[in-house]
Enzyme design. Structure first.
Site, mmCIF file in Angstrom:
data_model
loop_
_atom_site.group_PDB
_atom_site.id
_atom_site.type_symbol
_atom_site.label_atom_id
_atom_site.label_comp_id
_atom_site.label_asym_id
_atom_site.label_seq_id
_atom_site.Cartn_x
_atom_site.Cartn_y
_atom_site.Cartn_z
ATOM 1 C CB CYS A 24 -0.959 -0.044 1.192
ATOM 2 S SG CYS A 24 -2.265 1.208 1.120
ATOM 3 C CG ASP A 72 -5.167 -0.379 -6.138
ATOM 4 O OD1 ASP A 72 -5.998 0.251 -5.444
ATOM 5 O OD2 ASP A 72 -3.987 -0.554 -5.792
ATOM 6 C CG HIS A 103 -5.470 -1.425 -2.349
ATOM 7 N ND1 HIS A 103 -4.397 -0.760 -2.917
ATOM 8 C CD2 HIS A 103 -5.305 -1.326 -1.012
ATOM 9 C CE1 HIS A 103 -3.621 -0.285 -1.959
ATOM 10 N NE2 HIS A 103 -4.157 -0.612 -0.790
#
Length: 310
Positions: A24, A72, A103
């Site tokens: 991330c 994502d 994600h």
């Protein structure tokens, strides 16, 4: 980040090389570490905001691996396109886009966890770290020793000693094997190591060695003189010879076996022991093994339409 790498490299137990792994926002930091530090390898999963720092790409020094989910929302298609266009052709950069996943696809237990993509990304990440930093193991020798204990000396304790603390084995066609030390030890002791016919032979055909695993192509030969629980469970000995192509995918963690996925054509086994009549069915018996060794053996014999296509 540079200070952390310097401190890591200064530790007495450290061998000099160091890498960065981030998820991330950490994925973006991994990219920036590749641009701003002397890290040997940097791996980023679903980094957020990398497209805003692409002007730094010319400063990348070590290997960079980025795992990018197609869906994502933090990296929309236009951002992904910019990243791929800027970094995709750069030496030392590996970009992987994972179709249909979102994600955090590698976060176990998360809403978007996708095991196949997580496994592929893990394989690629470990490969990058191993390539640049090591350690390097002789997987061929480790696998050969494991097979020696299984089929030659037939020693369960020695076989288990070649594996991690909690390994697993899955024979795909019959779903036999075990998950974890206790279950797999029981399987090896009572249903595998001591349950193969005395004339069992493994004839190697090819071997592919990767960063974390081996793929073995084998010709598996035996005479069905005893019940073989893992291959033909519940089937009394027929006394018939059997030869089947077999593929083993063997994963390692460090210098120990982690898991085995074993594949073969069960229909061919059943034909050869007389439990399946191949007449009228798209299956074959020992011919599959013979053609593996001799590619000049007839092809397309099961395809009635073959004679009409030429």
């Amino acid at each position: 980040m540079a200070a952390s790498l310097a401190l890591l490299r200064s530790l007495p137990e450290q061998q000099g090389k160091a890498g960065v792994l981030g998820f991330c926002m950490g994925g973006k930091l991994a990219y920036l570490a590749a641009c701003r530090t002397d890290a040997d390898v940097c791996v980023g999963y679903y980094g957020v905001g990398i497209e805003q720092r692409l002007e730094e790409a010319d400063r990348i020094q070590g290997r960079l691996v980025l795992h990018i989910p197609e869906l994502d929302g933090f990296c929309p298609p236009e951002a992904r396109s910019r990243i791929v266009e800027t970094l995709g052709a750069r030496p030392g950069c590996e970009l992987y886009v994972y179709p249909g996943v979102d994600h955090a696809f590698a976060r176990l237990g998360g809403d978007h966890y996708h095991k196949p993509s997580a496994l592929m990304a893990h394989e690629r990440s470990v490969a990058a770290f191993r390539r640049e930093m090591g350690p390097h193991y002789d997987f061929s020798a480790l696998w050969d020793k494991h097979c020696e204990y299984e089929f030659a000396t037939r020693n369960v304790a020695d076989t288990m000693a070649t594996m991690v603390a909690e390994p697993y084995v899955n024979h795909i066609p019959t779903m036999t094997g075990g998950v974890g030390h206790a279950m797999l030890s029981r399987f090896y002791q009572h249903h595998f190591v001591n349950s193969n016919p005395p004339d069992t032979r493994l004839v190697p055909i090819s071997r592919t060695v990767g960063a974390t695993q081996i793929v073995d192509e084998i010709l598996f030969r035996f005479t069905h003189t005893c019940e073989i629980d893992w291959l033909l469970p519940g089937v009394a000995p027929t006394g018939r010879p059997v030869e089947i192509p077999l593929v083993a995918i063997v994963k390692f963690r460090g210098d120990k076996l982690y898991h085995e996925h074993i594949y073969w054509d069960q229909a061919s086994v059943l034909v050869q022991v007389g439990l399946l009549d191949p007449k009228g069915l798209p299956v074959a018996g020992v011919e599959t093994a013979r053609k593996l060794l001799d590619e000049t053996q007839p092809s397309n014999t099961l395809m009635a339409a073959w004679s009409r296509s030429g």
